[in-house]
Design a protein around this motif. Structure first.
Motif, PDB file in Angstrom:
ATOM      1  N   THR A   1      -2.634  -5.130   7.738  1.00 26.21           N
ATOM      2  CA  THR A   1      -2.319  -3.773   8.162  1.00 26.21           C
ATOM      3  C   THR A   1      -2.721  -3.578   9.616  1.00 26.21           C
ATOM      4  O   THR A   1      -3.856  -3.878   9.985  1.00 26.21           O
ATOM      5  CB  THR A   1      -3.110  -2.771   7.292  1.00 26.21           C
ATOM      6  N   ARG A   2      -1.827  -3.048  10.440  1.00 25.52           N
ATOM      7  CA  ARG A   2      -2.178  -2.772  11.835  1.00 25.52           C
ATOM      8  C   ARG A   2      -1.956  -1.303  12.218  1.00 25.52           C
ATOM      9  O   ARG A   2      -2.368  -0.865  13.284  1.00 25.52           O
ATOM     10  CB  ARG A   2      -1.408  -3.707  12.789  1.00 25.52           C
ATOM     11  N   SER A   3      -1.247  -0.564  11.363  1.00 23.03           N
ATOM     12  CA  SER A   3      -1.193   0.906  11.479  1.00 23.03           C
ATOM     13  C   SER A   3      -0.776   1.439  12.837  1.00 23.03           C
ATOM     14  O   SER A   3      -1.426   2.316  13.395  1.00 23.03           O
ATOM     15  CB  SER A   3      -2.558   1.499  11.105  1.00 23.03           C
ATOM     16  N   ARG A   4       0.328   0.918  13.339  1.00 22.24           N
ATOM     17  CA  ARG A   4       0.813   1.422  14.623  1.00 22.24           C
ATOM     18  C   ARG A   4       2.235   1.976  14.520  1.00 22.24           C
ATOM     19  O   ARG A   4       2.873   2.258  15.543  1.00 22.24           O
ATOM     20  CB  ARG A   4       0.753   0.304  15.675  1.00 22.24           C
TER      21      ARG A   4
ATOM     22  N   GLU B   1       2.762  -7.391   7.760  1.00 24.22           N
ATOM     23  CA  GLU B   1       1.850  -6.359   7.279  1.00 24.22           C
ATOM     24  C   GLU B   1       2.499  -5.667   6.083  1.00 24.22           C
ATOM     25  O   GLU B   1       3.725  -5.711   5.914  1.00 24.22           O
ATOM     26  CB  GLU B   1       1.598  -5.355   8.406  1.00 24.22           C
TER      27      GLU B   1
ATOM     28  N   PHE C   1      -2.687   3.751   4.044  1.00 27.75           N
ATOM     29  CA  PHE C   1      -3.158   3.709   5.431  1.00 27.75           C
ATOM     30  C   PHE C   1      -2.147   4.460   6.288  1.00 27.75           C
ATOM     31  O   PHE C   1      -0.964   4.130   6.290  1.00 27.75           O
ATOM     32  CB  PHE C   1      -3.255   2.254   5.924  1.00 27.75           C
TER      33      PHE C   1
ATOM     34  N   THR D   1       1.366   3.255   8.544  1.00 23.97           N
ATOM     35  CA  THR D   1       1.915   1.963   8.132  1.00 23.97           C
ATOM     36  C   THR D   1       3.438   2.109   8.097  1.00 23.97           C
ATOM     37  O   THR D   1       3.964   3.202   7.883  1.00 23.97           O
ATOM     38  CB  THR D   1       1.363   1.525   6.764  1.00 23.97           C
TER      39      THR D   1
ATOM     40  N   TRP E   1      -7.118   5.605   4.471  1.00 25.70           N
ATOM     41  CA  TRP E   1      -7.474   5.730   5.886  1.00 25.70           C
ATOM     42  C   TRP E   1      -6.458   6.598   6.622  1.00 25.70           C
ATOM     43  O   TRP E   1      -5.258   6.522   6.360  1.00 25.70           O
ATOM     44  CB  TRP E   1      -7.520   4.345   6.539  1.00 25.70           C
TER      45      TRP E   1
ATOM     46  N   TYR F   1      -9.519   6.266  13.751  1.00 26.86           N
ATOM     47  CA  TYR F   1      -8.895   5.860  12.483  1.00 26.86           C
ATOM     48  C   TYR F   1     -10.022   5.779  11.467  1.00 26.86           C
ATOM     49  O   TYR F   1     -10.887   4.913  11.567  1.00 26.86           O
ATOM     50  CB  TYR F   1      -8.195   4.513  12.667  1.00 26.86           C
TER      51      TYR F   1
ATOM     52  N   TYR G   1      -6.975  -1.257  13.281  1.00 28.81           N
ATOM     53  CA  TYR G   1      -6.066  -0.255  12.717  1.00 28.81           C
ATOM     54  C   TYR G   1      -5.711   0.773  13.773  1.00 28.81           C
ATOM     55  O   TYR G   1      -6.581   1.485  14.265  1.00 28.81           O
ATOM     56  CB  TYR G   1      -6.732   0.482  11.555  1.00 28.81           C
TER      57      TYR G   1
ATOM     58  N   TYR H   1      -4.655  -5.673  20.097  1.00 29.55           N
ATOM     59  CA  TYR H   1      -3.381  -5.966  19.416  1.00 29.55           C
ATOM     60  C   TYR H   1      -2.606  -7.046  20.170  1.00 29.55           C
ATOM     61  O   TYR H   1      -2.226  -8.056  19.611  1.00 29.55           O
ATOM     62  CB  TYR H   1      -2.577  -4.669  19.347  1.00 29.55           C
TER      63      TYR H   1
END
Ligand code: PHB
Length: 374
Positions: A25-28, A55, A66, A69, A132, A140, A350, A357
């Motif tokens: 997961t990188r949540s961008r 991801e 999250f 995502t 999250w 975050y 995240y 990144y």
């Protein structure tokens, strides 16, 4: 004897080496669940992996553990992924889309104020669910899960349809296949757990019935792509998200032959408890040995040295690396050189900007000598 740098095939997936990038997961993604354009650069930098597992990608609006995502149920989301996948393919990489439904591991604030969905509305452990969110100030942070409710039969069918549609969109985006996220206490794992799934209909009870959702998802996806392009991730012992299966040997021992019969590209076994220093790798493999003989990827806190031994012993076909790949885009080259390895930076895992990144250094070979470039 196989080595990490030998080719292999997992179903129809042809891998140049046995070093796999684990899903992370990188949540961008943006508010609409469209993958960030910078993901093209992030993934393209990691195409020396034999296979990239993306991801986790939400299959519908009710899956969101999250914040930020990405998804794969709208046209825009599919177009966003197509740009990323095209870039990976230009660089000679292979990538599967990890399809995710978080189920009860969520909160109203991430679901347009709707109640999270779960097999049976077990809610005595909400403090153990990992949810999250991104705050207005850019932090975050972990937030409280809100109580879930039991899914109706119609909603169970709806989830199966969401996985089929997301897989069809994965095909349109050009992915080489998909990985079904059946691990880490998310919806499929919730159905598999006899503690979280208390249903009295066809989706609860025996291990086979608890695996019915998973089986229906596999069949639905198989309508849009060959089974030889469908992987499945499981984590039988994971304590993550309070999956609470008291006897994983029973549950997974019983479904292993069903997985053998399903003819999937691969099974991806995650030892998630290793994250918290309690690995169960040694207990995980015997459950499947003799019952499942298809291709196997294993993951979680495995060192490159251990990975080489696992592959050469034939215990597994490939090894998935998470944190090591996050911090080392050129991980295969570094493994070949015997290191050194960057450590993950404390910020930017995240969400956030390109920092943490896109700014991990590469190892370059200059005049036959390894040197790290900042
Ligand atoms: C995470 O982002 O921490 C995460 C996501 C999916 C998992 C496990 C962990 O399966």
């Amino acid at each position: 004897m196989a080595g990490l740098f030998d080719r292999t095939t997992l179903g129809d997936l042809d891998l140049a080496n046995r070093i796999v990038m684990a899903p992370m997961t990188r949540s961008r993604a943006d508010q609409r669940g469209v993958i960030n354009p910078t993901a093209s650069e992030y993934y393209a930098a990691r195409t020396s992996a034999g296979l990239i597992i993306s991801e986790g990608i939400n299959v519908g609006p009710m899956s969101n553990a999250f914040d930020h995502t990405p998804g794969l149920w709208t046209e825009e989301q599919t177009e966003g992924w197509k740009a990323v996948v095209d870039r990976i393919h230009e660089k000679g990489g292979r990538v599967v889309a990890q399809l995710w439904h978080a189920g009860r591991a969520s909160a109203r604030g991430l679901l347009s104020d709707k109640q999270p969905l779960s097999p049976s509305g077990v809610n005595d452990d909400l403090d153990r669910l990992q949810v999250w969110a991104l705050l207005a100030n850019g932090a975050y942070v972990r937030i409280a899960a809100t109580p879930s409710r039991a899914m109706t039969l119609g909603e169970v069918q709806g989830v199966v349809n969401e996985f089929r549609l997301a897989a069809a969109n994965a095909v349109r985006a050009g992915f080489d296949g998909v990985e079904i996220h059946g691990a880490n206490g998310y919806l499929i794992h919730q159905f598999l757990s006899p503690t979280i799934n208390l249903r009295t209909d066809d989706y609860g009870g025996s291990a086979e019935r608890r695996s019915r959702l998973l089986q229906e998802i596999v069949s639905a996806i198989a309508e849009v792509m060959p089974r030889s392009r469908i992987g499945l991730r499981l984590s039988p012992f994971a304590d993550y998200n309070s999956a609470r299966d008291p006897k994983p040997e029973d549950t997974y021992g019983q479904i292993a032959p069903l997985l053998q019969a399903a003819g999937l590209a691969y099974l991806h076994l995650a030892d998630t408890n290793a994250w918290t220093g309690a690995p169960d790798y040694e207990r995980m493999l015997p459950i499947f040995r003799g019952r499942y003989r298809g291709p196997l990827i294993v993951n979680a806190s495995i060192t490159p040295e251990h990975a080489a031994r696992i592959v050469s012993s034939g215990e597994a076909d490939a090894i998935a690396f998470g944190r090591l790949f996050l911090a080392n885009p050129d991980l295969p080259a570094r493994i070949r050189a015997g290191g050194p390895y960057n450590a993950p930076k404390p910020f930017g895992i995240y969400g956030g900007s390109d920092s943490g990144y896109l700014d991990y250094s590469l190892l370059e070979t200059i005049n036959g000598k390894a040197a790290a470039r900042a």
